[in-house]
Enzyme design. Sequence first.
Site, PDB file in Angstrom:
ATOM      1  N   LYS A  22     -17.388 -17.154 -46.053  1.00  0.00           N
ATOM      2  CA  LYS A  22     -16.615 -15.921 -46.203  1.00  0.00           C
ATOM      3  C   LYS A  22     -16.231 -15.294 -44.866  1.00  0.00           C
ATOM      4  O   LYS A  22     -15.097 -14.890 -44.671  1.00  0.00           O
ATOM      5  CB  LYS A  22     -17.416 -14.890 -46.994  1.00  0.00           C
ATOM      6  CG  LYS A  22     -16.984 -14.741 -48.410  1.00  0.00           C
ATOM      7  CD  LYS A  22     -17.752 -13.630 -49.110  1.00  0.00           C
ATOM      8  CE  LYS A  22     -19.222 -13.693 -48.803  1.00  0.00           C
ATOM      9  NZ  LYS A  22     -19.847 -12.429 -48.466  1.00  0.00           N
ATOM     10  N   ARG A  97     -20.238  -5.785 -54.484  1.00  0.00           N
ATOM     11  CA  ARG A  97     -21.094  -6.927 -54.796  1.00  0.00           C
ATOM     12  C   ARG A  97     -21.715  -6.838 -56.173  1.00  0.00           C
ATOM     13  O   ARG A  97     -22.406  -7.753 -56.601  1.00  0.00           O
ATOM     14  CB  ARG A  97     -22.231  -6.950 -53.773  1.00  0.00           C
ATOM     15  CG  ARG A  97     -22.098  -7.999 -52.714  1.00  0.00           C
ATOM     16  CD  ARG A  97     -23.301  -7.866 -51.808  1.00  0.00           C
ATOM     17  NE  ARG A  97     -23.640  -9.115 -51.205  1.00  0.00           N
ATOM     18  CZ  ARG A  97     -23.192  -9.495 -50.015  1.00  0.00           C
ATOM     19  NH1 ARG A  97     -22.382  -8.744 -49.324  1.00  0.00           N
ATOM     20  NH2 ARG A  97     -23.575 -10.647 -49.526  1.00  0.00           N
ATOM     21  N   ARG A 136     -27.238 -22.912 -40.258  1.00  0.00           N
ATOM     22  CA  ARG A 136     -26.889 -21.701 -39.524  1.00  0.00           C
ATOM     23  C   ARG A 136     -28.155 -20.989 -39.036  1.00  0.00           C
ATOM     24  O   ARG A 136     -28.165 -20.389 -37.964  1.00  0.00           O
ATOM     25  CB  ARG A 136     -26.069 -20.754 -40.421  1.00  0.00           C
ATOM     26  CG  ARG A 136     -25.642 -19.486 -39.705  1.00  0.00           C
ATOM     27  CD  ARG A 136     -24.705 -18.641 -40.526  1.00  0.00           C
ATOM     28  NE  ARG A 136     -25.405 -17.842 -41.524  1.00  0.00           N
ATOM     29  CZ  ARG A 136     -24.803 -17.075 -42.427  1.00  0.00           C
ATOM     30  NH1 ARG A 136     -23.493 -17.034 -42.482  1.00  0.00           N
ATOM     31  NH2 ARG A 136     -25.491 -16.371 -43.300  1.00  0.00           N
ATOM     32  N   ARG A 142     -30.465 -15.549 -37.739  1.00  0.00           N
ATOM     33  CA  ARG A 142     -30.340 -14.349 -38.568  1.00  0.00           C
ATOM     34  C   ARG A 142     -31.623 -14.146 -39.336  1.00  0.00           C
ATOM     35  O   ARG A 142     -32.144 -15.079 -39.929  1.00  0.00           O
ATOM     36  CB  ARG A 142     -29.162 -14.511 -39.538  1.00  0.00           C
ATOM     37  CG  ARG A 142     -28.064 -13.518 -39.300  1.00  0.00           C
ATOM     38  CD  ARG A 142     -26.884 -13.813 -40.178  1.00  0.00           C
ATOM     39  NE  ARG A 142     -27.102 -13.448 -41.581  1.00  0.00           N
ATOM     40  CZ  ARG A 142     -26.112 -13.309 -42.456  1.00  0.00           C
ATOM     41  NH1 ARG A 142     -24.867 -13.491 -42.069  1.00  0.00           N
ATOM     42  NH2 ARG A 142     -26.376 -13.001 -43.703  1.00  0.00           N
ATOM     43  N   ARG A 153     -31.261 -14.728 -52.128  1.00  0.00           N
ATOM     44  CA  ARG A 153     -29.890 -14.201 -52.036  1.00  0.00           C
ATOM     45  C   ARG A 153     -28.964 -14.925 -53.018  1.00  0.00           C
ATOM     46  O   ARG A 153     -28.074 -14.318 -53.607  1.00  0.00           O
ATOM     47  CB  ARG A 153     -29.356 -14.333 -50.607  1.00  0.00           C
ATOM     48  CG  ARG A 153     -29.874 -13.235 -49.684  1.00  0.00           C
ATOM     49  CD  ARG A 153     -29.828 -13.618 -48.218  1.00  0.00           C
ATOM     50  NE  ARG A 153     -28.495 -13.897 -47.737  1.00  0.00           N
ATOM     51  CZ  ARG A 153     -28.232 -14.720 -46.711  1.00  0.00           C
ATOM     52  NH1 ARG A 153     -29.214 -15.335 -46.081  1.00  0.00           N
ATOM     53  NH2 ARG A 153     -27.009 -14.911 -46.315  1.00  0.00           N
TER      54      ARG A 153
END
Length: 202
Positions: A22, A97, A136, A142, A153
């Site tokens: 995204k 969301r 990632r 992160r 998630r």
Amino acid sequence: MSTVDSGNGPIVILLGPPGAGKGTQAKQLATRLGVPAISTGAIFRQNMADETELGQRAREYMDKGEFVPDSVTNPMITARLKAPDTANGCLLDGYPRTVDQARYLRSTLDSMGRKVALVIEIDADEDEVVSRLLKRAQQENRSDDTEPVIRHRMKVYREQTEPMATYYAENDQLAVVDGMGTVEDVWERIDQTLVHAGLVQP
Ligand code: ADP
């Protein structure tokens, strides 16, 4: 498909599961539309880095893969939508969301005489996105990219955000784009969707 936004530039929503790419697509999409991109996740991460009070509140939820409460997120978005740089439209990445947030957004925009022009959902295979996110995690460090948090998630996305896609589909505003393939492949499909919706010239 609804494409007209009363008197203002387009408001476009981009949605998709964590890891669907995204953020990457949002940047190109905003450039193509000539509008600013607003990413709730990026705003929260910036506030965490700056150690603001908002950042501290957001961190409690983000690090567990939970949504930041609407009492924090909704007013933040309203303020952003009232800022002069979004008067000519914007791209919303990561908001709304949930069905509740979508309803809130609709009533906020109603009161401003505005509406959502198009919702683009990037559809991606769950195993594929989990493996992308784990990659990632090694590169970006992160704090919400550990495997248990990623799995959580994904679950939250299925349970809370998928029903919101249905909410927009029922209003003829949803376009689903296949998120598999290269970044360029996906971008090509998004671009075609914008052309089809009459938001940009081919
Ligand atoms: P991703 O789509 O990969 O999960 P984001 O950067 O969009 O990444 O979001 C990261 C986290 O920020 C979410 O897991 C959530 O905790 C918080 N967040 C982002 N947008 C919202 C929102 N609209 N409502 C509540 N929390 C949000």
